[in-house]
Design a protein around this motif. Structure first.
Motif, short mmCIF file in Angstrom:
data_model
loop_
_atom_site.label_atom_id
_atom_site.label_comp_id
_atom_site.label_asym_id
_atom_site.label_seq_id
_atom_site.Cartn_x
_atom_site.Cartn_y
_atom_site.Cartn_z
N THR A 59 -13.62 10.25 -2.73
CA THR A 59 -13.07 11.59 -2.56
C THR A 59 -12.14 11.68 -1.35
OG1 THR A 59 -15.04 12.27 -1.34
CG2 THR A 59 -14.99 12.73 -3.72
N ALA A 60 -12.18 10.70 -0.47
CA ALA A 60 -11.27 10.64 0.68
C ALA A 60 -11.14 9.19 1.12
CB ALA A 60 -11.80 11.50 1.84
N GLY A 61 -9.92 8.82 1.55
CA GLY A 61 -9.70 7.48 2.07
C GLY A 61 -9.27 6.45 1.04
N MET A 62 -8.75 6.90 -0.08
CA MET A 62 -8.32 5.92 -1.09
C MET A 62 -7.21 5.02 -0.54
SD MET A 62 -9.33 4.94 -4.02
CE MET A 62 -8.70 3.59 -5.02
N GLU A 63 -6.43 5.53 0.42
CA GLU A 63 -5.40 4.69 1.04
C GLU A 63 -6.03 3.54 1.82
OE1 GLU A 63 -6.48 7.78 4.08
OE2 GLU A 63 -6.19 7.79 1.91
N ILE A 64 -7.25 3.73 2.32
CA ILE A 64 -7.98 2.65 3.00
C ILE A 64 -8.43 1.62 1.97
CG2 ILE A 64 -9.94 2.09 4.51
CD1 ILE A 64 -7.77 3.99 5.75
N VAL A 65 -8.95 2.09 0.84
CA VAL A 65 -9.34 1.18 -0.25
C VAL A 65 -8.14 0.35 -0.68
CG1 VAL A 65 -10.20 1.03 -2.62
CG2 VAL A 65 -11.19 2.71 -1.04
N ASP A 66 -6.99 1.00 -0.83
CA ASP A 66 -5.77 0.29 -1.26
C ASP A 66 -5.36 -0.81 -0.29
OD1 ASP A 66 -5.47 1.82 -3.58
OD2 ASP A 66 -4.16 3.28 -2.61
N ALA A 67 -5.75 -0.70 0.97
CA ALA A 67 -5.36 -1.68 1.99
C ALA A 67 -6.34 -2.84 2.14
CB ALA A 67 -5.19 -0.97 3.34
N ILE A 68 -7.46 -2.83 1.40
CA ILE A 68 -8.45 -3.91 1.51
C ILE A 68 -7.81 -5.25 1.15
CG2 ILE A 68 -10.60 -4.84 0.53
CD1 ILE A 68 -11.56 -1.90 0.26
N LYS A 69 -8.13 -6.27 1.94
CA LYS A 69 -7.57 -7.61 1.75
C LYS A 69 -7.86 -8.12 0.34
CE LYS A 69 -7.60 -12.31 3.59
NZ LYS A 69 -8.12 -13.19 4.64
N ARG A 70 -6.82 -8.56 -0.33
CA ARG A 70 -6.94 -9.07 -1.70
C ARG A 70 -7.43 -10.51 -1.72
NH1 ARG A 70 -5.76 -4.13 -1.86
NH2 ARG A 70 -4.60 -3.25 -3.61
N GLY A 71 -8.11 -10.84 -2.83
CA GLY A 71 -8.55 -12.20 -3.07
C GLY A 71 -7.49 -12.94 -3.86
N THR A 72 -7.82 -14.18 -4.24
CA THR A 72 -6.89 -15.01 -4.99
C THR A 72 -7.53 -15.49 -6.28
OG1 THR A 72 -7.61 -16.98 -3.81
CG2 THR A 72 -5.72 -15.79 -2.89
N GLY A 73 -6.71 -15.91 -7.19
CA GLY A 73 -7.20 -16.46 -8.45
C GLY A 73 -7.78 -15.41 -9.37
N ALA A 74 -8.20 -15.86 -10.54
CA ALA A 74 -8.71 -14.96 -11.57
C ALA A 74 -9.98 -14.23 -11.14
CB ALA A 74 -8.97 -15.73 -12.85
N ASN A 75 -10.81 -14.88 -10.30
CA ASN A 75 -12.06 -14.23 -9.90
C ASN A 75 -11.91 -13.38 -8.65
OD1 ASN A 75 -11.97 -16.09 -7.82
ND2 ASN A 75 -14.05 -16.84 -8.15
N GLY A 76 -10.76 -13.43 -7.98
CA GLY A 76 -10.49 -12.58 -6.84
C GLY A 76 -11.25 -12.92 -5.58
N ALA A 77 -11.69 -14.17 -5.44
CA ALA A 77 -12.43 -14.57 -4.23
C ALA A 77 -11.54 -14.42 -3.01
CB ALA A 77 -12.90 -16.01 -4.35
N VAL A 78 -12.09 -13.81 -1.96
CA VAL A 78 -11.34 -13.60 -0.72
C VAL A 78 -11.46 -14.85 0.13
CG1 VAL A 78 -11.10 -12.17 1.34
CG2 VAL A 78 -11.72 -11.11 -0.84
N ILE A 79 -10.31 -15.37 0.52
CA ILE A 79 -10.24 -16.58 1.34
C ILE A 79 -10.08 -16.17 2.81
CG2 ILE A 79 -8.99 -18.76 1.74
CD1 ILE A 79 -10.32 -18.47 -1.07
#
Length: 180
Positions: free
Chosen positions: A148-168
């Motif tokens: 309900t608040a802070g979706m811009e923070i969610v959007d900034a979360i560090k992305r993972g790589t590959g099909a499974n999205g594991a964060v390196i």
């Protein structure tokens, strides 16, 4: 078998089902607010609020983050920052798994769903937040809330790589989680 969860929901009183405030730290920094849907998924929201009230989600990493899809966190056994994160995403909590509480609510942007294995009744502590709609999840995963608040923070979360999205490297984490 699930009587302890029902008792937990009753004991939680006013805090049960209200919501969560999550302080995010890492590449993303800030607070997100989640409204929990206790009327839709009472067992799931009771377990989430119990874990949060005990401080179990504090310092837990976002271990699986897929751009255009979702950010997953909540492994309180294997996903605590400062521990060996090689098994992050494979654990749960000290509580029992929860039976599915599927609903008609769609997986829209900002919806919070419970992660599980192939068994629909295997959700425990892990949850995910949708970056974009994921209607293919409808009726197959339990919807537990909405940002309900802070979706811009969610959007900034560090992305993972590959099909499974594991964060390196250094993943973002839930530095503190409060029941509201």
């Amino acid at each position: 078998m699930y009587k302890h969860l029902i008792a937990l929901a009753v004991l939680a009183g006013p805090a049960f089902g209200a919501g969560l405030e999550i302080d995010i730290a890492g590449e993303a920094n800030g607070t997100i607010t989640i409204d929990l849907f206790e009327d839709v998924a009472p067992l799931h929201t009771a377990q989430i609020t119990a874990i949060a009230a005990q401080g179990g989600y504090d310092n837990v990493v976002f271990h699986r983050v897929i751009d255009g899809f979702m950010a997953q966190t909540g492994d309180v056994e294997n996903g605590v920052m400062g521990s060996d994160l090689s098994r992050a995403g494979m654990g749960g909590s000290a509580f029992d798994d929860i039976p599915a509480e599927f609903s008609e609510l769609p997986f829209e942007r900002g919806v919070v769903g419970m992660a599980r294995s192939q068994n629909p009744n295997s959700a425990n502590s892990q949850f995910f937040i949708m970056f974009e709609p994921g209607y293919f999840l409808n009726g197959q995963y339990t919807v537990v809330g909405q940002v309900t608040a802070g979706m811009e923070i969610v959007d900034a979360i560090k992305r993972g790589t590959g099909a499974n999205g594991a964060v390196i490297g250094q993943p973002d984490m839930m530095a503190a989680v409060r029941v509201t």
